[in-house]
Motif scaffolding. Structure first.
Motif, mmCIF file in Angstrom:
data_model
loop_
_atom_site.group_PDB
_atom_site.id
_atom_site.type_symbol
_atom_site.label_atom_id
_atom_site.label_comp_id
_atom_site.label_asym_id
_atom_site.label_seq_id
_atom_site.Cartn_x
_atom_site.Cartn_y
_atom_site.Cartn_z
ATOM 1 N N LEU A 24 89.853 -56.105 -22.779
ATOM 2 C CA LEU A 24 90.141 -54.794 -22.218
ATOM 3 C C LEU A 24 89.233 -54.501 -21.030
ATOM 4 O O LEU A 24 89.674 -53.969 -20.003
ATOM 5 N N LEU A 25 87.964 -54.844 -21.176
ATOM 6 C CA LEU A 25 87.028 -54.601 -20.085
ATOM 7 C C LEU A 25 87.357 -55.470 -18.877
ATOM 8 O O LEU A 25 87.232 -55.028 -17.729
ATOM 9 N N GLU A 26 87.781 -56.693 -19.121
ATOM 10 C CA GLU A 26 88.133 -57.589 -18.022
ATOM 11 C C GLU A 26 89.358 -57.078 -17.266
ATOM 12 O O GLU A 26 89.406 -57.133 -16.026
ATOM 13 N N GLN A 27 90.345 -56.563 -18.004
ATOM 14 C CA GLN A 27 91.567 -56.063 -17.377
ATOM 15 C C GLN A 27 91.413 -54.641 -16.832
ATOM 16 O O GLN A 27 92.257 -54.174 -16.052
ATOM 17 N N ARG A 28 90.362 -53.953 -17.247
ATOM 18 C CA ARG A 28 90.137 -52.552 -16.859
ATOM 19 C C ARG A 28 91.343 -51.679 -17.241
ATOM 20 O O ARG A 28 91.697 -50.717 -16.577
ATOM 21 N N TRP A 29 91.960 -52.028 -18.334
ATOM 22 C CA TRP A 29 93.102 -51.278 -18.869
ATOM 23 C C TRP A 29 93.293 -51.695 -20.307
ATOM 24 O O TRP A 29 93.131 -52.866 -20.649
ATOM 25 N N GLY A 30 93.649 -50.742 -21.138
ATOM 26 C CA GLY A 30 93.927 -51.111 -22.525
ATOM 27 C C GLY A 30 94.347 -49.919 -23.356
ATOM 28 O O GLY A 30 94.138 -48.761 -22.988
ATOM 29 N N ARG A 31 94.957 -50.255 -24.497
ATOM 30 C CA ARG A 31 95.389 -49.235 -25.444
ATOM 31 C C ARG A 31 95.050 -49.712 -26.858
ATOM 32 O O ARG A 31 95.406 -50.829 -27.242
ATOM 33 N N ILE A 32 94.372 -48.864 -27.603
ATOM 34 C CA ILE A 32 94.125 -49.115 -29.014
ATOM 35 C C ILE A 32 94.708 -47.960 -29.814
ATOM 36 O O ILE A 32 94.460 -46.788 -29.494
ATOM 37 N N VAL A 33 95.490 -48.288 -30.825
ATOM 38 C CA VAL A 33 96.001 -47.276 -31.754
ATOM 39 C C VAL A 33 95.603 -47.695 -33.162
ATOM 40 O O VAL A 33 96.016 -48.751 -33.651
ATOM 41 N N ASN A 34 94.762 -46.889 -33.774
ATOM 42 C CA ASN A 34 94.334 -47.133 -35.153
ATOM 43 C C ASN A 34 95.206 -46.319 -36.109
ATOM 44 O O ASN A 34 95.696 -45.250 -35.750
ATOM 45 N N PHE A 35 95.347 -46.818 -37.323
ATOM 46 C CA PHE A 35 96.132 -46.078 -38.308
ATOM 47 C C PHE A 35 95.219 -45.293 -39.230
ATOM 48 O O PHE A 35 94.456 -45.864 -40.011
ATOM 49 N N SER A 36 95.306 -43.983 -39.100
ATOM 50 C CA SER A 36 94.681 -43.067 -40.040
ATOM 51 C C SER A 36 95.749 -42.713 -41.079
ATOM 52 O O SER A 36 96.679 -43.485 -41.306
ATOM 53 N N SER A 37 95.632 -41.562 -41.687
ATOM 54 C CA SER A 37 96.595 -41.130 -42.690
ATOM 55 C C SER A 37 96.371 -39.661 -42.989
ATOM 56 O O SER A 37 95.253 -39.146 -42.806
ATOM 57 N N SER A 38 97.405 -39.012 -43.459
ATOM 58 C CA SER A 38 97.211 -37.649 -43.940
ATOM 59 C C SER A 38 96.220 -37.631 -45.099
ATOM 60 O O SER A 38 95.604 -36.603 -45.388
ATOM 61 N N SER A 39 96.026 -38.771 -45.766
ATOM 62 C CA SER A 39 95.051 -38.858 -46.861
ATOM 63 C C SER A 39 93.614 -38.726 -46.380
ATOM 64 O O SER A 39 92.713 -38.533 -47.199
ATOM 65 N N ALA A 40 93.387 -38.840 -45.065
ATOM 66 C CA ALA A 40 92.041 -38.621 -44.538
ATOM 67 C C ALA A 40 91.556 -37.209 -44.833
ATOM 68 O O ALA A 40 90.339 -36.951 -44.857
ATOM 69 N N LEU A 41 92.489 -36.304 -45.089
ATOM 70 C CA LEU A 41 92.129 -34.924 -45.423
ATOM 71 C C LEU A 41 91.808 -34.759 -46.899
ATOM 72 O O LEU A 41 91.448 -33.673 -47.335
ATOM 73 N N GLY A 42 91.941 -35.860 -47.653
ATOM 74 C CA GLY A 42 91.675 -35.827 -49.086
ATOM 75 C C GLY A 42 92.960 -35.940 -49.882
ATOM 76 O O GLY A 42 93.957 -35.293 -49.551
ATOM 77 N N ASN A 43 92.937 -36.782 -50.909
ATOM 78 C CA ASN A 43 94.122 -36.943 -51.741
ATOM 79 C C ASN A 43 93.715 -37.461 -53.114
ATOM 80 O O ASN A 43 92.870 -38.354 -53.223
ATOM 81 N N ARG A 44 94.295 -36.911 -54.132
ATOM 82 C CA ARG A 44 93.959 -37.278 -55.502
ATOM 83 C C ARG A 44 94.125 -38.786 -55.724
ATOM 84 O O ARG A 44 95.100 -39.393 -55.270
ATOM 85 N N ASP A 45 93.191 -39.372 -56.428
ATOM 86 C CA ASP A 45 93.195 -40.792 -56.802
ATOM 87 C C ASP A 45 93.025 -41.735 -55.620
ATOM 88 O O ASP A 45 93.295 -42.938 -55.727
ATOM 89 N N GLN A 46 92.567 -41.211 -54.481
ATOM 90 C CA GLN A 46 92.410 -42.058 -53.296
ATOM 91 C C GLN A 46 91.039 -41.881 -52.641
ATOM 92 O O GLN A 46 90.923 -41.826 -51.421
ATOM 93 N N ALA A 47 89.995 -41.843 -53.435
ATOM 94 C CA ALA A 47 88.661 -41.682 -52.858
ATOM 95 C C ALA A 47 88.351 -42.801 -51.868
ATOM 96 O O ALA A 47 87.780 -42.563 -50.792
#
Length: 251
Positions: free
Chosen positions: A127-150
């Motif tokens: 990315l640094l060599e091309q001076r352009w890039g896109r990263i998309v990471n996958f979060s989740s609505s569970s990041a806000l907290g969800n039962r049985d998913q500590a």
């Protein structure tokens, strides 16, 4: 997106990852389909090639630094330097906190948080060599907290912090870093959740849809569409953002 741009989609053998790989290929990217399962990776590549796109299959465990390094080398050799990374690979080990083993914790953190970190670190020189890039990471609505998913919730909350930090660090080099946070999407993973709960999968979807403002459950293509926007030129001023693809506002 131009055909000269090479994208890596992790966990692209099935579900949201496969839909995302197909969408990016349709938009003109050459796509490295990365998965731990050689057969499902090959299946996605075949679907892309049948549609007229360019793709290769790469087998790797994103939680293993050596395999990640080898995977990046394979992608560069077969398709060229990658400048788009979609960190979709994920696993769940859902249990109440008191039943979570250290292995449950480590497995989920290794794939869902350590893996994206290792992939981002490995692609950074390109990315640094091309001076352009896109990263998309996958979060989740569970990041806000969800039962049985500590474990899963902690990993996804970590993704949000990682995304914002990398957006700050990589922004000066023409790189944007964002996250998508799907809500309930019909995949093999959510089918497994229904089975664990002892519920009919169709009935569970109906229940979730009734509680969702748009009155339906998500499809893998819904998330793929959001990713396609974030990796495109039109999203060049969007960075450090977590986009909730949930069919309505989250709590």
């Amino acid at each position: 997106m131009t055909s000269s741009r090479v994208a890596i989609v992790t966990g692209a053998g099935r579900g949201i990852g496969a839909a995302t790989a197909l969408r990016l290929a349709a938009d003109g990217a050459a796509v490295a389909v990365l998965d731990v399962d050689a057969q499902t990776a090959a299946d996605t590549v075949e679907r892309i090639r049948t549609a007229g796109g360019t793709a290769c299959a790469v087998v790797a465990d994103v939680g293993d630094p050596d395999q990640v390094k080898d995977a990046l080398a394979t992608v560069e050799a077969e398709l060229g330097p990658p400048v788009i990374l979609v960190n979709n690979a994920g696993v769940i080990r859902d249990r109440p906190m008191e039943e979570l083993s250290l292995d449950d914790w480590n497995t989920v953190l290794d794939v869902n948080l350590r893996g994206p970190f290792l992939m981002c670190q490995a692609i950074r020189p390109h990315l640094l060599e091309q001076r352009w890039g896109r990263i998309v990471n996958f979060s989740s609505s569970s990041a806000l907290g969800n039962r049985d998913q500590a474990n899963y919730s902690a990993a996804k909350a970590g993704i949000d912090g990682l995304t914002r930090t990398l957006a700050i660090e990589l922004g000066p080099y023409g790189v944007t870093v964002n996250a998508v946070a799907p809500g309930y999407v019909v995949t093999d993973m959510t089918a497994g959740t229904a089975e664990r709960l002892g519920m009919d999968f169709t009935r569970l979807q109906q229940m979730v849809a009734a509680q969702t403002p748009v009155r339906r459950v998500g499809r893998p293509e819904d998330v793929a569409n959001a990713v396609a926007f974030l990796v495109g030129e039109d999203a060049g001023f969007v960075s450090g953002h977590t986009l909730y693809v949930t069919g309505g506002p989250m709590r």
